[in-house]
Write a protein that holds these residues in place. Structure first.
Motif, PDB file in Angstrom:
ATOM      1  N   TYR A 153      -1.263  -0.555  -2.059  1.00 43.72           N
ATOM      2  CA  TYR A 153      -1.835  -0.223  -3.354  1.00 43.72           C
ATOM      3  C   TYR A 153      -2.764  -1.343  -3.785  1.00 43.72           C
ATOM      4  N   VAL A 154      -3.663  -1.020  -4.693  1.00 41.87           N
ATOM      5  CA  VAL A 154      -4.463  -2.073  -5.314  1.00 41.87           C
ATOM      6  C   VAL A 154      -3.606  -2.742  -6.380  1.00 41.87           C
ATOM      7  N   LEU A 155      -4.010  -3.929  -6.790  1.00 47.67           N
ATOM      8  CA  LEU A 155      -3.202  -4.726  -7.703  1.00 47.67           C
ATOM      9  C   LEU A 155      -2.977  -4.049  -9.048  1.00 47.67           C
ATOM     10  N   ASP A 156      -3.932  -3.245  -9.505  1.00 45.10           N
ATOM     11  CA  ASP A 156      -3.766  -2.560 -10.789  1.00 45.10           C
ATOM     12  C   ASP A 156      -2.595  -1.583 -10.788  1.00 45.10           C
ATOM     13  N   SER A 157      -2.087  -1.253  -9.620  1.00 49.87           N
ATOM     14  CA  SER A 157      -0.971  -0.309  -9.529  1.00 49.87           C
ATOM     15  C   SER A 157       0.388  -0.980  -9.719  1.00 49.87           C
ATOM     16  N   LEU A 158       0.413  -2.294  -9.794  1.00 48.54           N
ATOM     17  CA  LEU A 158       1.686  -3.007  -9.888  1.00 48.54           C
ATOM     18  C   LEU A 158       2.576  -2.506 -11.032  1.00 48.54           C
ATOM     19  N   PRO A 159       2.076  -2.358 -12.272  1.00 41.55           N
ATOM     20  CA  PRO A 159       2.977  -1.970 -13.369  1.00 41.55           C
ATOM     21  C   PRO A 159       3.662  -0.618 -13.158  1.00 41.55           C
ATOM     22  N   SER A 160       2.982   0.297 -12.491  1.00 41.58           N
ATOM     23  CA  SER A 160       3.572   1.618 -12.304  1.00 41.58           C
ATOM     24  C   SER A 160       4.431   1.710 -11.050  1.00 41.58           C
ATOM     25  N   VAL A 161       4.098   0.927 -10.026  1.00 38.27           N
ATOM     26  CA  VAL A 161       4.784   1.062  -8.738  1.00 38.27           C
ATOM     27  C   VAL A 161       5.945   0.080  -8.591  1.00 38.27           C
ATOM     28  N   MET A 162       5.781  -1.159  -9.053  1.00 37.32           N
ATOM     29  CA  MET A 162       6.801  -2.167  -8.808  1.00 37.32           C
ATOM     30  C   MET A 162       8.179  -1.779  -9.350  1.00 37.32           C
ATOM     31  N   PRO A 163       8.310  -1.260 -10.583  1.00 41.62           N
ATOM     32  CA  PRO A 163       9.662  -0.887 -11.041  1.00 41.62           C
ATOM     33  C   PRO A 163      10.344   0.114 -10.120  1.00 41.62           C
ATOM     34  N   ARG A 164       9.588   1.033  -9.527  1.00 44.20           N
ATOM     35  CA  ARG A 164      10.176   1.995  -8.593  1.00 44.20           C
ATOM     36  C   ARG A 164      10.697   1.298  -7.343  1.00 44.20           C
TER      37      ARG A 164
END
Length: 556
Positions: A153-164
């Motif tokens: 993923y690109v870095l901007d996806s961290l907030p949505s993907v990391m918790p999962r």
């Protein structure tokens, strides 16, 4: 390069056989040393994308050692040198070890929970404008395809993907690589996923991260680097080949230095020569800044100013190491600036050569750094007593530690991705770690006779001698990976009498030619000045016969 006292290419098949003991078992030490060297023609993979399976196998082993949980690794941050100028970037060694990915800002997530991908990588997006200014980026698609990433993923996806990715993880480990802020964001995502740090504590506030990543990691998270550091202790055949290639390039730099050194030059002349040899021979960078210490600077252990003019009759400690494919060499030689050792210098030098030889006899499975260090200290102390630099018996000086005013550092440190590779020197129970096949370490005794040591005759003042070899542990006798670099008094003096070396450009440059070769080659060394008859450094391209051009010389 010294360790503190407290620390105390297709795959070359011959390297693998050396690790298994088939070479050492022959009982031929010289054959063992030669066999352990990768062939000059071998091209060692130098980028992570060239050999992704190596990194995939490391990740699998890491997850096996981790047990059930999630580990997050941040790439080394970029650091500003001054306004609009950054320090040259090099990836964090642990991050590279597991990913092979060398771009900054990236975040790697390794998971053994079975609830999602085992390996997720967050990277900078492709950006035509930024790439015009600063060069190519892999982007998420390129990273997934090239680096064997399960999900990218690109870095901007961290907030949505990391918790999962963190959800229901029984433990969470984090390595910051010095990044000062990301740990705070990770802690918030961990809270959102119902996960806290490995200790169950929230940890310090994001405004006050721990400066040094130890067992408790950063932001209260347990650190995963204890696992990676243990893994990095035993080098694979390919890793050994990378270290050997770095040593081969460092050999060229040492030989060039020996042939160029002369009174009247400056230490920085030789430092620049070393860096030049590294680059034209295929090294990306140095493994650490060169130590080129002459005269009084030869007795400063980690001297790095390299700005003094070389004087006749002095010793010069040259502690250098090229980095190739992220792995470094670390080799020290001591040379006489004038080309010939004085009687006093020869006495001190031979003590160190003998101590190094004796220490290496104990660098084999079943023994420890503590044992080889003790043996080196015994030889050094006996030599200092014989020269009258220490009073009393050898036993008394060893017991009192009096020898440490002349020999004050440790003998060995691990070598690999870092010049001081970070694996612990003790076992889990606190006992000294025993040598195992695949370890690479330094063997570097030294004597430093400062002018302010009371009671020392001035004829000994400012004689500094350190010798450092890089040693590979096998099932039998250890392999001196630096065996081709001149070390004996006779060999060093003979090397210094030779003409400038010739270096071919690019990776084909890892060879030595005694005579200048026409064409795409570079001569580096001493040439007589027509006016003064003194030596000076010549650096330039050698003209081919049909070019009719003289060699370009740059000298001081």
């Amino acid at each position: 390069m010294l360790a503190p006292v407290a620390a105390r290419s297709a795959l070359p098949l011959l390297l693998a056989s050396a690790l298994l003991g088939s070479v050492a078992a022959r009982g031929d030490a010289q054959a063992s040393r030669e066999s352990a060297r990768p062939a000059e023609s071998i091209v060692v993979p130098r980028d992570g994308f060239e050999h992704p399976e190596m990194f995939a196998s490391r990740r699998a082993e890491f997850l096996r050692r981790l047990g059930e949980g999630v580990a997050v690794f941040h790439a080394k941050p970029e650091y500003e040198r001054n306004n609009d100028v950054e320090f040259l970037y090099r990836q964090d060694s642990d991050f590279y070890y597991l990913t092979g990915f060398e771009e900054p800002e990236a975040v790697a997530v390794l998971s053994s929970t079975g609830h999602g991908p085992a390996y997720t990588l967050f990277v900078r997006p492709r950006d035509p404008t930024q790439e015009i200014w600063n060069g190519f980026r892999w982007g998420a698609e390129g990273a997934k395809k090239t680096f064997r990433v399960d999900a990218a993923y690109v870095l901007d996806s961290l907030p949505s993907v990391m918790p999962r990715l963190l959800k229901d993880a029984p433990k969470l480990l984090y390595s910051s690589a010095g990044e000062p802020e990301f740990g705070g964001r990770l802690r918030d995502w961990a809270r959102a996923a119902g996960v806290l740090g490995g200790s169950g504590e929230v940890g310090p506030s994001p405004a006050a991260p721990q400066a040094d990543e130890g067992p408790t990691g950063s932001f209260g998270f347990e650190s995963p680097v204890a696992i990676t550091h243990e893994m990095r202790l035993i080098l694979s055949a390919e890793e050994i080949a990378r270290v050997q290639r770095a040593i081969d390039i460092t050999e060229l730099a040492h030989r060039a230095t020996m042939r160029a050194a002369a009174p009247g030059l400056h230490e920085y002349d030789l430092e620049a020569l070393q860096y030049y040899v590294y680059r034209v021979s295929g090294a990306e960078r140095f493994g650490f800044p060169s130590i080129v210490g002459s005269g009084p600077n030869s007795v400063t252990l980690h001297y790095r100013d390299n700005n003094r003019r070389l004087g006749d009759g002095e010793t010069m400690v040259v502690d250098i190491g090229a980095e190739y494919a992220m792995y470094t060499a670390d080799v020290t030689r001591t040379i006489p600036v004038s080309g010939t050792f004085s009687p006093e210098q020869r006495e001190v030098y031979q003590i160190i050569a003998d101590a190094q030889d004796e220490a290496m006899k104990l660098m084999r499975p079943g023994h420890t750094i503590a044992e080889s260090s003790k043996r080196a200290a015994e030889v050094v102390t006996a030599g200092l007593v014989r020269l009258g630099l220490l009073k009393g018996s050898v036993e008394e000086n060893l017991a009192s530690g009096a020898y440490r005013q002349f020999y004050m550092h440790g003998l060995s440190h691990w070598i690999g991705l870092d010049v001081h590779d970070p694996a612990p020197y003790t076992e889990a129970d606190g006992s000294p770690r025993k040598f195992q096949p695949g370890m690479v370490l330094s063997n570097e005794p030294g004597i430093y006779i400062r002018s302010d040591i009371p009671g020392v005759d001035s004829k000994w003042h400012n004689i500094g001698v350190r010798l450092e070899n890089d040693v590979l542990i096998t099932r039998g006798d250890a392999v001196d990976m630096t065996a081709r670099i001149p070390r004996s008094i006779a060999d060093v003096e003979a090397e210094m009498r030779k003409p400038p070396i010739t270096i071919g450009t690019g990776e084909s440059g890892a060879s030595i030619a005694e005579d200048l070769t026409p064409g795409a080659a570079v001569s580096v060394g001493r040439v007589p000045s027509p006016r003064s008859g003194k030596s000076k450094v010549a650096v330039g391209r050698v003209a081919a016969p049909d070019e009719g051009k003289a060699k370009v010389k740059a000298s001081r």
